[in-house]
Design an enzyme around this catalytic site. Sequence first.
Site, short mmCIF file in Angstrom:
data_model
loop_
_atom_site.label_atom_id
_atom_site.label_comp_id
_atom_site.label_asym_id
_atom_site.label_seq_id
_atom_site.Cartn_x
_atom_site.Cartn_y
_atom_site.Cartn_z
NE ARG A 152 -2.19 -2.37 3.07
CZ ARG A 152 -2.65 -2.85 4.21
NH1 ARG A 152 -3.65 -2.24 4.82
NH2 ARG A 152 -2.12 -3.92 4.74
CG ASP A 184 6.87 2.42 0.19
OD1 ASP A 184 7.62 1.55 -0.33
OD2 ASP A 184 6.18 2.19 1.19
CG ASP A 224 14.93 -1.24 4.30
OD1 ASP A 224 15.93 -0.61 4.64
OD2 ASP A 224 14.28 -1.95 5.10
N GLY A 281 16.15 -4.26 -0.51
CA GLY A 281 16.09 -4.49 -1.95
C GLY A 281 15.40 -5.79 -2.32
CE LYS A 336 14.86 2.46 5.35
NZ LYS A 336 14.22 2.26 6.68
P1 5GP Z 1 12.90 -4.11 1.14
O1 5GP Z 1 12.35 -5.35 0.52
O2 5GP Z 1 13.64 -3.22 0.19
O3 5GP Z 1 13.68 -4.39 2.40
O4 5GP Z 1 11.69 -3.33 1.72
C1 5GP Z 1 10.87 -2.58 1.00
C2 5GP Z 1 9.59 -2.33 1.76
O5 5GP Z 1 9.80 -2.27 3.19
C3 5GP Z 1 9.08 -0.98 1.38
O6 5GP Z 1 8.27 -1.05 0.24
C4 5GP Z 1 8.32 -0.57 2.62
O7 5GP Z 1 7.01 -1.08 2.56
C5 5GP Z 1 9.06 -1.24 3.77
N1 5GP Z 1 9.98 -0.29 4.42
C6 5GP Z 1 11.32 -0.27 4.36
N2 5GP Z 1 11.83 0.75 5.07
C7 5GP Z 1 10.78 1.41 5.58
C8 5GP Z 1 10.64 2.59 6.41
O8 5GP Z 1 11.60 3.27 6.83
N3 5GP Z 1 9.37 2.95 6.72
C9 5GP Z 1 8.26 2.25 6.31
N4 5GP Z 1 7.08 2.71 6.69
N5 5GP Z 1 8.35 1.16 5.53
C10 5GP Z 1 9.59 0.75 5.17
MG MG Z 2 6.21 -1.17 0.37
#
Ligand code: 5GP
Ligand code: MG
Length: 181
Positions: A43, A104, A107, A109, A135
Site C-alpha cells: 500500500r 515507496d 531498503d 532491496g 536507504k
Molecule cells: P525491502 O524489501 O527493500 O527491504 O523493503 C521494502 C519495503 O519495506 C518498502 O516497500 C516498505 O514497505 C518497507 N519499508 C522499508 N523501510 C521502511 C521505512 O523506513 N518505513 C516504512 N514505513 N516502511 C519501510
Molecule cells: Mg512497500
Amino acid sequence: MTSLRAEPLIREDQLRERVDQLAERIVADLGTETPLVLAGLLRGCYVFMADLARALCRHGADIEAQDFIVCSSYGDGMTSARKLDFRMDLRTDIAGKRVLIVDDIIDTGHTLLAITEHLQAQGPEMVRSVVLLDKPERRETRVEADYVGFTIENLFVVGYGLDFAQRYRDLPYVTVVEEGE
Ligand code: 5GP
Ligand code: MG
C-alpha cells in the site's frame, strides 16, 4: 515506546518539487511516444504514485494503465521479514509493454528484486523502477532503482503513504519514528 520526530525529514514542498523533477527525468528518458504502464506496490506507493502520475501527465507522458501489486515484506513492526507475501497481482497484460514499477522505498532491496523478476517473466518490452526513498546502507541485494527521489540514512520513516502499524500514511510530509525508553 515509539514517537514521531516533530520536525519533518522531508517537507511537503520538497516532496512536490522532487516528484516533479522525477517525472520530468522519466519523460525525458522514456519519451512521450510510447505508452507506459505504471505498476505500483501497494500500500505504501499510493500517495507517491498519485502525485507522480499527475506529474508525468503534466510532462506529457502517455500512461496507458495504472495497476497495482499487493505484497508485503514487513509485518506490523519495523524489521524486514525478508519474505514476500503476494496477495494481488497486476490485472494488466504487460507482454510487450513498457512498465514502470512505483514503490515507496527501497531498503534491503528484496522486494524490488522479486517484483522486477516477477514482471520480467511476463515478457514486457522494458521494466524500470522509481522509488521515492532509498536507504542504501540497508541493502542486502544488488538491486538499485532507476529513479530515486531522496536518499536517506538508516531511519524508519513514515508519512506520504508510508506507515508504522498502518498509521501515519496520511501525513503530508515524511518524518522519522524514534524509539524511546
Ligand atoms: P525491502 O524489501 O527493500 O527491504 O523493503 C521494502 C519495503 O519495506 C518498502 O516497500 C516498505 O514497505 C518497507 N519499508 C522499508 N523501510 C521502511 C521505512 O523506513 N518505513 C516504512 N514505513 N516502511 C519501510
Ligand atoms: Mg512497500
